[in-house]
Design an enzyme around this catalytic site. Structure first.
Site, short mmCIF file in Angstrom:
data_model
loop_
_atom_site.label_atom_id
_atom_site.label_comp_id
_atom_site.label_asym_id
_atom_site.label_seq_id
_atom_site.Cartn_x
_atom_site.Cartn_y
_atom_site.Cartn_z
N ASN A 128 12.35 68.02 8.52
CA ASN A 128 10.81 68.69 7.75
C ASN A 128 9.80 68.78 8.37
O ASN A 128 8.67 69.23 6.98
CB ASN A 128 11.37 67.88 6.44
CG ASN A 128 11.75 67.74 5.87
OD1 ASN A 128 13.10 68.65 5.75
ND2 ASN A 128 11.57 66.82 4.66
N ASP A 129 9.48 68.51 9.72
CA ASP A 129 8.14 68.74 9.76
C ASP A 129 8.18 70.43 10.91
O ASP A 129 7.29 69.74 11.51
CB ASP A 129 7.63 67.42 10.56
CG ASP A 129 6.55 67.57 10.82
OD1 ASP A 129 5.37 67.99 9.50
OD2 ASP A 129 5.66 66.81 11.49
N ALA A 130 8.96 70.86 10.75
CA ALA A 130 9.28 72.38 11.52
C ALA A 130 8.17 72.83 10.83
O ALA A 130 8.52 74.34 10.28
CB ALA A 130 10.36 72.60 10.88
#
Ligand SMILES: Nc1ncnc2c1ncn2[C@@H]1O[C@H](COP(=O)(O)OP(=O)(O)O)[C@@H](O)[C@H]1O
Ligand SMILES: [Mg+2]
Length: 418
Positions: free
Chosen positions: A299-301
Site C-alpha cells: 500500500n506504500d507505492a
C-alpha cells in the site's frame, strides 16, 4: 548574505543552488551548461532556461533528494541546522545522492578529486546499524555526505567482493543497506521476498539479498543507478542519473501521498508517456509495477517509490526510462499500517474494494486499452502465484508473506474469471 552551492551532474557543473538574502533556496542553470550542445535537464520539472527557478518551482526536486521529515529532524538536531533548511541540509549531506547529482560548497574541490573509501569490518557495520536510529545516514561522521529519500534507516556503501566500505568525500556507492527494524518484525525478509518475487515474475527489479553482520540482519540492495566501468586504474564506479516521480512532477516530499496532493496513477502514466524514450515498453513496465504492488499488498507505492533513470545524461544520446522496481514490501502483512493505498486504483483507495472495473478505469486514465489491462491482471496474478514457489527464503515471515500473496493472487484470479 546570499550563499551558493555548486550543483554537478556527473562531473559537470550544471548550475547553482542559491540561498538568497531572504533565506529562500532557488536554482539556476549555469550559462556554460545552457550553451553546451546536448545540454540536458537536471529534472523533468526543471526545463532548460536562463531564468532562476523560484523556491516553489524547484523545491520538489531538491527537497526530494533529502530523507523523510522524521529523519531530517534528527539529522538537523545532530548537525545544528534547521530541519526546514534544504540548502544547509544539502550542503552537509548532499555528496552521494540518488542519481548523478552532487552538491559542492563553492570553492571546494571538484567531485572525483576527493573520492575515498573507508573499509569497515562486520563488527563496525553492526555498530553503525545500531547507531542509525540516532544518527540517520551517518550524517556528521567525518567525510560522510550521504543523502537518500525515505523513512527507513539505511546507509549506502561500496561492496567489492567480501569488502564493505563507506564512501567518503562524495564517492559513489554500489549498494544500499537497510537493517532490520524492531517495530516491523521480519521486514528485511518481507522486502527480500517480494523483491525477489518481482524478479522471478519477470519484472525489472533492483537485485536484493539478505545478509547478516554480528547477528543484525539487513537487506542489501544493488544500486541500479551505479555502473562499474573499466578504467586505466581498474574498475571504478560511475553514476547514472535518476529522479523519482515526485521530483519529476515538482511535488514536495511531504505531499507524496495522493490524498495529500501527491501524484495519482493518471499523472504517473502521463509522465512516463511524455518523457520516456521507450514509452510502449515503459508504460507496460509501469502497469506491471502497479498490478504487482496490488497483488503483493504493497500500500506504500507512492510517487517517491517510482523513478526515472537517465542513461547518458548530459549528452545528445540521453535516454529516459522507467527505473527498475524498488522498495516493494507487503505492507498489508503489518495490520497496524494504513489499509489505504498511496494512490487510488480506479475508484478505490482500499485494496479489498478493487475489482476488474477499477482496472478498466485505470486503463482509461493511463491511456491504455481496457482489454489489455483486463487481461494482464490475471496473467500476472498467475505468473506471481507460480513464482512464489521459486523464491527460496527459508524464514518464517517470508513464508507467511508468500502465503498471503498466494491468497491474494488466487482471489484476484477468481474475481477476474467471473
Ligand atoms: N536499488 C536502488 N538503486 C538506486 N536507487 C535506489 C534503489 N533503491 C532505492 N533507491 C533510492 O533510495 C531511496 C530510498 O530507498 P527506499 O528503498 O525507497 O527506502 P525507504 O524504504 O526508506 O522508502 C529511493 O527513493 C530511491 O531514490
Ligand atoms: Mg521508499
Amino acid at each position: 548574505m546570499a550563499k551558493t552551492l555548486e550543483v554537478y551532474l556527473h562531473d559537470q557543473l550544471i548550475g547553482q543552488l542559491i540561498q538568497d538574502d531572504g533565506g529562500q533556496t532557488v536554482f539556476e542553470y549555469a550559462n556554460a551548461w545552457l550553451d553546451r550542445p546536448g545540454a540536458t535537464l537536471l529534472s523533468v520539472s526543471l526545463p532548460l532556461r536562463k531564468e532562476r527557478f523560484s523556491r516553489n518551482e524547484c523545491r520538489g526536486f531538491f527537497a526530494g533528494i533529502l530523507p523523510d521529515e522524521t529523519k531530517r529532524e534528527i539529522i538537523a538536531r545532530n548537525l545544528g541546522i534547521s530541519a526546514r533548511n534544504d540548502f544547509a541540509m544539502l550542503e552537509r549531506i548532499g555528496g552521494e545522492c540518488a542519481g548523478a547529482v552532487t552538491f559542492i560548497p563553492t570553492g571546494e574541490p571538484l567531485p572525483a578529486r576527493d573520492y575515498r573509501y573507508r573499509v569497515i569490518s562486520p563488527k563496525q557495520l553492526a555498530d553503525i546499524f545500531k547507531e542509525l536510529p540516532k544518527r540517520p545516514l551517518l550524517a556528521g561522521e567525518e567525510g560522510v555526505r550521504l543523502s537518500l529519500a525515505g523513512a527507513q534507516d539505511k546507509i549506502a556503501v561500496r561492496i567489492d567482493g567480501e569488502e564493505i566500505s563507506l564512501p567518503l568525500g562524495g564517492a559513489p556507492s554500489s549498494h544500499i543497506l537497510k537493517p532490520s527494524i524492531e517495530r516491523f518484525a521480519g521486514v528485511v525478509f518481507n522486502e527480500a521476498f517480494t523483491m525477489q518475487l518481482a524478479g522471478e515474475s519477470g519484472l525489472a527489479t533492483a537485485r536484493v539479498e539478505v545478509r547478516e553482520s554480528h547477528k543484525i540482519e539487513y537487506l542489501s540492495v544493488e544500486r541500479y543507478d551505479r555502473t562499474h566501468i573499466q578504467s586505466g586504474t581498474g574498475i571504478t564506479l560511475d553514476r547514472l542519473h535518476q529522479e523519482d516521480f515526485c521530483q519529476a512532477l515538482n511535488i514536495v516530499p511531504e505531499m507524496k501521498y495522493q490524498k495529500e496532493g501527491g501524484p495519482s496513477l493518471k499523472q504517473c502514466f502521463e509522465l512516463v508517456r511524455g518523457v520516456s524514450s521507450a514509452p510502449v515498453v515503459d508504460l507496460a513496465r509501469l502497469l506491471d509495477f502497479v498490478i504487482f504492488n496490488y497483488l503483493i499488498g504493497n500500500n506504500d507505492a507512492h510517487g517517491k517509490n517510482f523513478s526515472l533513470l537517465y542513461h547518458d545524461a548530459g549528452t545528445v544520446n540521453q535516454q529516459i526510462r522507467v527505473a527498475p522496481l524498488y522498495d516493494a514490501i507487503s505492507t498489508v502483512y503489518y495490520p497496524e499500517l494504513s489499509n489505504d493505498m498511496a494512490m487510488k486504483l480506479g475508484d478505490a483507495y482500499q485494496p479489498e474494494r478493487v475489482g476488474p472495473r477499477d482496472f478498466e478505469k485505470l486503463a482509461e486514465q493511463a491511456g491504455l486499452a481496457k482489454p489489455l489491462v483486463r487481461l494482464r491482471v490475471p496473467e500476472l496474478a498467475l505468473i506471481v502465484l507460480d513464482a512464489t514457489a521459486k523464491v527460496k527464503i527459508n524464514q518464517d515471515v517470508a513464508q507467511k508473506v508468500a502465503a498471503l500473496i498466494r491468497a491474494r493472487c488466487e482471489k484476484t484470479l477468481k474475481r477476474f474469471s467471473s
